[in-house]
Design a protein around this motif. Structure first.
Motif, short mmCIF file in Angstrom:
data_model
loop_
_atom_site.label_atom_id
_atom_site.label_comp_id
_atom_site.label_asym_id
_atom_site.label_seq_id
_atom_site.Cartn_x
_atom_site.Cartn_y
_atom_site.Cartn_z
N VAL A 234 0.84 -1.20 0.00
CA VAL A 234 0.00 0.00 0.00
C VAL A 234 0.87 1.25 0.00
O VAL A 234 1.85 1.35 0.75
CB VAL A 234 -0.94 0.01 1.22
CG1 VAL A 234 -1.64 1.36 1.36
CG2 VAL A 234 -1.95 -1.10 1.11
N THR A 235 0.50 2.19 -0.85
CA THR A 235 1.15 3.50 -0.88
C THR A 235 0.10 4.55 -0.54
O THR A 235 -0.97 4.60 -1.15
CB THR A 235 1.75 3.80 -2.26
OG1 THR A 235 2.77 2.84 -2.54
CG2 THR A 235 2.36 5.19 -2.30
N ILE A 236 0.40 5.37 0.45
CA ILE A 236 -0.51 6.44 0.88
C ILE A 236 0.20 7.76 0.62
O ILE A 236 1.27 8.02 1.17
CB ILE A 236 -0.88 6.29 2.36
CG1 ILE A 236 -1.51 4.91 2.61
CG2 ILE A 236 -1.83 7.40 2.79
CD1 ILE A 236 -1.79 4.62 4.06
N SER A 237 -0.38 8.59 -0.20
CA SER A 237 0.27 9.82 -0.66
C SER A 237 0.78 10.67 0.50
O SER A 237 0.00 11.05 1.38
CB SER A 237 -0.69 10.65 -1.50
OG SER A 237 -0.09 11.90 -1.82
N PRO A 238 2.06 10.97 0.53
CA PRO A 238 2.61 11.80 1.61
C PRO A 238 2.17 13.26 1.52
O PRO A 238 2.40 14.03 2.45
CB PRO A 238 4.13 11.67 1.42
CG PRO A 238 4.31 11.29 0.00
CD PRO A 238 3.12 10.48 -0.39
N GLU A 248 -7.49 7.03 4.73
CA GLU A 248 -7.24 6.12 3.60
C GLU A 248 -6.97 4.71 4.09
O GLU A 248 -7.51 3.73 3.56
CB GLU A 248 -6.05 6.63 2.78
CG GLU A 248 -6.35 7.82 1.89
CD GLU A 248 -7.32 7.45 0.77
OE1 GLU A 248 -7.06 6.47 0.06
OE2 GLU A 248 -8.37 8.13 0.64
N LEU A 249 -6.13 4.59 5.11
CA LEU A 249 -5.81 3.26 5.63
C LEU A 249 -7.02 2.67 6.36
O LEU A 249 -7.28 1.46 6.27
CB LEU A 249 -4.62 3.32 6.57
CG LEU A 249 -4.10 1.98 7.09
CD1 LEU A 249 -3.73 1.04 5.95
CD2 LEU A 249 -2.91 2.17 8.03
N GLU A 250 -7.77 3.51 7.06
CA GLU A 250 -8.98 3.06 7.74
C GLU A 250 -9.96 2.46 6.74
O GLU A 250 -10.54 1.39 6.98
CB GLU A 250 -9.61 4.26 8.46
CG GLU A 250 -10.85 3.95 9.27
CD GLU A 250 -11.42 5.19 9.92
OE1 GLU A 250 -12.62 5.17 10.26
OE2 GLU A 250 -10.69 6.20 10.06
#
Length: 372
Positions: A234-238, A248-250
């Motif tokens: 998983v990539t979550i935009s910094p 987003e992770l939730e």
């Protein structure tokens, strides 16, 4: 002489035992300690006296490259690191002595000093040295070496200040997590709460519903999602805010578990994030993790999750790359395990207090003792 006490020992195994400290400090009983009535001055003079008394048999001092003091600017760390002690002057004339500890909960396992070899010194390992001084004669009447557990057991918990709580995941601790199997720091529940069969029920629940016997999953079910769908995938935009990254992770975790997610659910906030699983979610690419009002450092009941304390709430902390946003590691455990790996701090200075009856100190006049 006192300056060397500001550094920790080469190893925690080199610390004098509490019994040894009481024996070494026994010559102070009966000595004169001139009180100036200026708290800062008296406190400094006592530290110097303790250091001088212990100086002939102190542990070997650690090299500065072999340890890290984790709290920012050393806030809350005991001043005499070499023997991992805090010192207090106790005078008579009041019903209670108010023991004050700044910037740490003495009864928590929050890491204060981190050694390069993996050893740690935690808040609940600090030894309190109370020196009872007669305010009229200036004679030291007793020296007591007390542990946080002893104080809590005999006199009650330390008071919880109203603070915004935070936690430090040091670079060394972060790398330790990433080096673990599946790049995940995981602890199973000691109470073995949850039922795997509940996975088929979750579509009928909202993530904001209270956890129930028919909805709560074992923490291992969340681990399966973390390992198969999150770490390294998983990539979550910094560029998103910390709150948006957490949402987003939730959304991802909740969807993988079988929930139907609405934007209203995500915007609702509250503690914990996925209330139906007693699960709090954090996404972090910096050492500081904002915990908010509730923190496992001070265990208390969680109104939104009846039957759960802050120590029971499950925490999922995704460690993301600050440049790419890739989830490089995950912490997944109940809150009561966080302090043994990481360090609790606060956004502003605070103090924990515990009243101890003066009669306790007076009953041990003439002694130098450990947890009497």
């Amino acid at each position: 002489m006192e300056s060397k006490f500001k550094l920790p020992p080469v190893s925690k195994r080199e610390l004098s035992t509490p019994e040894e400290l009481a024996e070494k400090l026994s010559p102070l009983v009966g000595q004169t300690f001139p009180l100036t009535r200026v708290s800062r001055t008296d406190g400094s003079n006592l530290r110097k006296l303790i250091a001088a008394t212990l100086s002939s048999t102190t542990p070997v001092v650690a090299s500065k490259s072999d340890f890290t003091v984790v709290p920012t600017r050393g806030k809350g760390v005991p001043k005499a690191l070499l023997e991992y002690i805090d010192t207090y002057i106790v005078t008579s004339g009041k019903v209670n002595y108010n023991l004050q500890v700044w910037n740490r909960n003495p009864a928590s396992d929050s890491v204060q000093v981190e050694y390069a070899n993996g050893e740690t010194l935690s808040a609940n390992e600090v030894r309190f040295i109370t020196v009872k001084v007669n305010p009229e004669t200036h004679i030291i009447e007793s020296v007591l070496v007390l542990t946080p557990d002893y104080i809590v057991e005999n006199f009650g918990k330390f008071g919880k200040p109203t603070i915004k709580s935070q936690m430090i995941i040091s670079n060394r601790a972060r790398q330790n997590v990433i080096a673990m199997p599946n790049s995940t720091l995981f602890y199973a529940s000691e109470k073995a709460v949850g039922n795997q069969n509940n996975i088929s029920n979750l579509s009928s629940f909202s993530i904001k519903d209270e956890p129930t016997e028919s909805s709560l999953l074992p923490i291992e079910a969340i681990l399966n999602v973390v390992v198969s769908d999150v770490v390294g995938k998983v990539t979550i935009s910094p560029t998103l805010s910390t709150k948006e990254r957490g949402q987003e992770l939730e959304r991802l975790i909740a969807t993988k578990l079988g929930y139907s997610i609405s934007e209203e659910d995500l915007m609702d906030g509250g503690y914990p994030d996925i209330r139906n699983q007693a699960l709090e979610i954090k996404v972090q690419d910096s050492p500081t993790v904002d915990l908010g009002k509730y923190t496992p450092e001070f265990e208390e009941n969680v109104p939104s999750c009846p039957g759960f304390t802050t120590g029971d709430i499950r925490y999922l902390i995704a460690l993301t790359n600050g440049t790419t946003g890739l989830v490089e590691g995950v912490v997944l455990c109940e809150g009561n395990k966080l302090g043994s790996h990481f360090t609790y701090i606060a956004s502003e200075s605070y103090k924990c207090q515990r009243g101890i009856p003066m009669a306790f100190f007076e009953s041990h006049a003439g002694k130098s003792a450990f947890n009497p």
